[in-house]
Design an enzyme around this catalytic site. Structure first.
Site, PDB file in Angstrom:
ATOM      1  N   GLU B 121       0.770  -1.146   0.201  1.00 41.58           N
ATOM      2  CA  GLU B 121       0.132  -0.100   0.006  1.00 41.58           C
ATOM      3  C   GLU B 121       0.896   1.235  -0.035  1.00 41.58           C
ATOM      4  O   GLU B 121       1.773   1.433   0.867  1.00 41.58           O
ATOM      5  CB  GLU B 121      -0.741  -0.026   1.194  1.00 41.58           C
ATOM      6  CG  GLU B 121      -1.936   1.134   1.313  1.00 41.58           C
ATOM      7  CD  GLU B 121      -2.829   1.170   2.558  1.00 41.58           C
ATOM      8  OE1 GLU B 121      -2.234   0.473   3.659  1.00 41.58           O
ATOM      9  OE2 GLU B 121      -3.760   2.078   2.581  1.00 41.58           O
ATOM     10  N   LYS B 198      -9.527   3.052  -2.314  1.00 39.08           N
ATOM     11  CA  LYS B 198      -9.694   2.263  -1.064  1.00 39.08           C
ATOM     12  C   LYS B 198     -11.282   2.701  -0.746  1.00 39.08           C
ATOM     13  O   LYS B 198     -11.526   3.930  -0.633  1.00 39.08           O
ATOM     14  CB  LYS B 198      -8.676   2.888  -0.287  1.00 39.08           C
ATOM     15  CG  LYS B 198      -8.785   2.246   1.150  1.00 39.08           C
ATOM     16  CD  LYS B 198      -7.607   2.853   2.050  1.00 39.08           C
ATOM     17  CE  LYS B 198      -7.223   2.095   3.223  1.00 39.08           C
ATOM     18  NZ  LYS B 198      -5.887   2.294   3.865  1.00 39.08           N
ATOM     19  N   CYS B 235      -5.965  -2.505   1.853  1.00 39.48           N
ATOM     20  CA  CYS B 235      -5.636  -2.374   3.553  1.00 39.48           C
ATOM     21  C   CYS B 235      -7.074  -2.643   4.065  1.00 39.48           C
ATOM     22  O   CYS B 235      -7.468  -3.718   4.347  1.00 39.48           O
ATOM     23  CB  CYS B 235      -5.060  -1.244   3.672  1.00 39.48           C
ATOM     24  SG  CYS B 235      -4.184  -1.103   5.515  1.00 39.48           S
TER      25      CYS B 235
END
Lengths: 389, 389
Positions: B121, B198, B235
């Site tokens: 990430e 994300k 994540c």
């Protein structure tokens, strides 16, 4: 070849090759925050010894102290047990023997101050669904409102001031006499609080239960008991994150997962799925599995190209409790009966939710839309292709 | 105190106290079906030695042979790496040093026949979100269409005939210049196939990224590459089963989970969540995490009542791949850079789906309704109370 006693026995034995810090790091990564053993009354320990069942008890860390709310400490228990009589014995004998075993186990749990107990899936019977034969097996079915097993549970619940989760094969007389795989929730007052069906029915290998009953129609009910809000996700439903989520949305604090599953099929998934549900939904999960091997009179096949046979492998027990903090207890053993007791503080749930914010960040709206789209006949997945320009 | 090298080092060391069958049972229960090591070219192994990064490679079992469809064997890789320069160095130096490291690593991966690679990430930067300071950190942001990092990735993708998943801090010039946490998918042709944001943004401890960017608005896109359909769950999105489900609904065969997370916060959850997603959605998941400790010039607090400090703990690496069959590879180490390569057969996905039937038994309709209800302001959870009659 004899079955291995438990993963924990192996880890404990193998930890002797590690120094203290290494052993503690291994444990931390595999199990999360420690769940220390708790001491149990001597009478209970003796009864477990005499009755030849494992008796294990742990506690989760208590939550941080709050000024405006006292701690809510609860003792929960899950049970795993073999069938007692061979599957060729008369139905009534098989059932009575299981009742007697569960009475003994429940009495021992009561000595340990257990507030809520959950028996394994379809506990008053062998797990005969593998045979696909209806007779004589469906004779085990009974009413979820006032069948003899439920009456027994009501007596025990009132006597021990204990909430009981009793999973049975239900014959639903009010709806055409169809069968359901049902968990009945009995209040510590002895009243039947309600029932909840198995929502997802397996068609995998020997677990072809879809020839007996349909998917449940009771939704994701949560039951407010004297010891917290509980729900029951029966067996195969643990493979479905949406099912776990459903109980979370309705406010469950503890979800029980009474199961019946065998080693070759699911054992490496067993430590993952229920624990993931506890993490994702920030609640406690207590899951239990049958133990032992059940042999049936007539042979059956397993849809795997192999010859017909009379058993479907080893139920591996390994019952455990997982918490919202990512931690879990050790599992019960893989080979014999047992009670796993776990002391938990329900306040930990809200504290973890306020810390991790999984509910706040869930964006339920976009998923409501996605699922509504996905079930449309003309749904097109959102796939990006390389263009030639 | 020095960090432990890896869970696997401990398990391997400890297995010396077990007999062969016990060791194999421990491994089966913890890791599922074996993922044997695969041999790599000597040049690659030497480069890893010289470059001081771990190079590990495993393969999942191939699927059963099908008459009407050839096997679809793909080599995927995930990378974990420390930042190279201190966070006090000029931005351009920090970034260039990371570019150089990733060039070296990617070249080594290409020698091993890797088809798809995913970096960690926000790989071209330290994970400065803990500071909540905007300056100078946001200077790391760049365009997801033609920023310098993406151009570098395009060159490498074309040169090595490799699909690259590159997670960056995006400055979106077409939408008011706001920031996003974005993964860019680059085709093996060197073209930018697209980007995906994300979806879920953490507000937990030092991971208060919500001061930098909002939740993504790209949905759950899946990218058809020459080597299979891939998606990227960045994540914190791994804590959300619905997010994983979204990629599954859109047909992902491999979902990458580039992450940045530290030990005290999430380590016991790390082996659970991505693996559960692989099981529940019957696809492959490849997850990677930063490694090492990043120290920042100014102190900051962590919303945990503790004094201000300049680092937020140890990124524990431990990157791994999990499969639809419930199995997983060992993890990379916890302390230094590494490439994890995994050879998989994409046909295994449909075969497992046909066996376990999780998609068929999912009952998406009832959950579409449940979620639609749950977001209504007047939603009332379905809770059963004991009546007094």
């Amino acid at each position: 070849m004899a079955e291995v006693e438990s993963l924990e026995t192996l880890l404990e034995k193998s930890a002797s090759a590690l120094d203290e810090r290494e052993a503690s790091e291994m444990k931390r990564i595999l199990y999360g925050a420690p769940t220390p053993k708790i001491e149990l009354p001597r009478e209970a320990v003796e009864k477990a010894g005499a009755g030849n069942f494992e008796l294990a008890a742990y506690k989760f860390p208590v939550s941080g102290e709050e000024e405006s709310r006292p701690r809510r400490i609860v003792r929960i228990a899950v049970v795993q047990n073999e069938i007692v009589k061979p599957t060729t014995a008369p139905i009534s004998e098989q059932k009575t023997a299981l009742w007697d075993r569960i009475k003994e186990i429940t009495h021992t749990a009561s000595l340990c101050g257990v507030n809520i107990i959950c028996y394994q899936e379809a506990w008053p019977q062998p797990f005969f669904f593998c045979t696909r034969e209806k007779y004589p097996w469906t004779e085990f079915a009974e009413s979820a409102e006032d069948g003899p097993t439920i009456k027994l549970c009501q007596e025990m619940a009132a006597r021990y001031n204990m909430v009981i989760v009793s999973s049975i094969l239900e014959r639903d007389a009010n709806h055409g006499g169809v069968l359901f795989n049902t968990a009945v929730i009995i209040s510590n007052s002895g009243k039947v609080l309600g029932k909840t069906h198995k929502n997802h029915i397996p068609r995998v290998g020997d677990f072809n239960e879809s020839t007996y009953y349909m998917e449940g129609n009771t939704g994701h009910k949560v039951f407010q008991t004297a010891y917290g809000r509980i729900a029951v996700n029966i067996c195969y439903g643990r493979h479905h994150p949406l099912n776990w989520l459903g109980y979370g949305i309705n406010g469950a604090e503890i979800v029980f997962n009474p199961s019946a599953t065998v080693g070759a099929l699911s054992e490496p998934m067993w430590p993952i799925e229920a624990r993931n549900a506890a993490i994702a939904n920030s609640y406690f999960v207590a899951c239990n599995n049958r133990v032992g091997t059940e042999t049936f009179p007539n042979e059956f096949t397993s849809a795997d190209g192999k010859p017909a046979h009379k058993d479907f492998g080893h139920f591996y027990g390994s019952s455990y409790v997982a918490g919202p903090n990512g931690g879990r207890t050790p599992g019960l053993n893989r080979v014999r009966d047992g009670i796993l007791i776990c002391e938990i503080d329900l306040n930990l749930i809200q504290q973890i939710r306020d810390k991790w914010c999984f509910q706040m960040t869930q964006r339920t709206e976009i998923y409501a839309k996605l699922l509504a789209d996905a079930v449309k006949p003309d749904f097109k997945p959102d796939i990006v292709y390389e263009t030639t320009d």
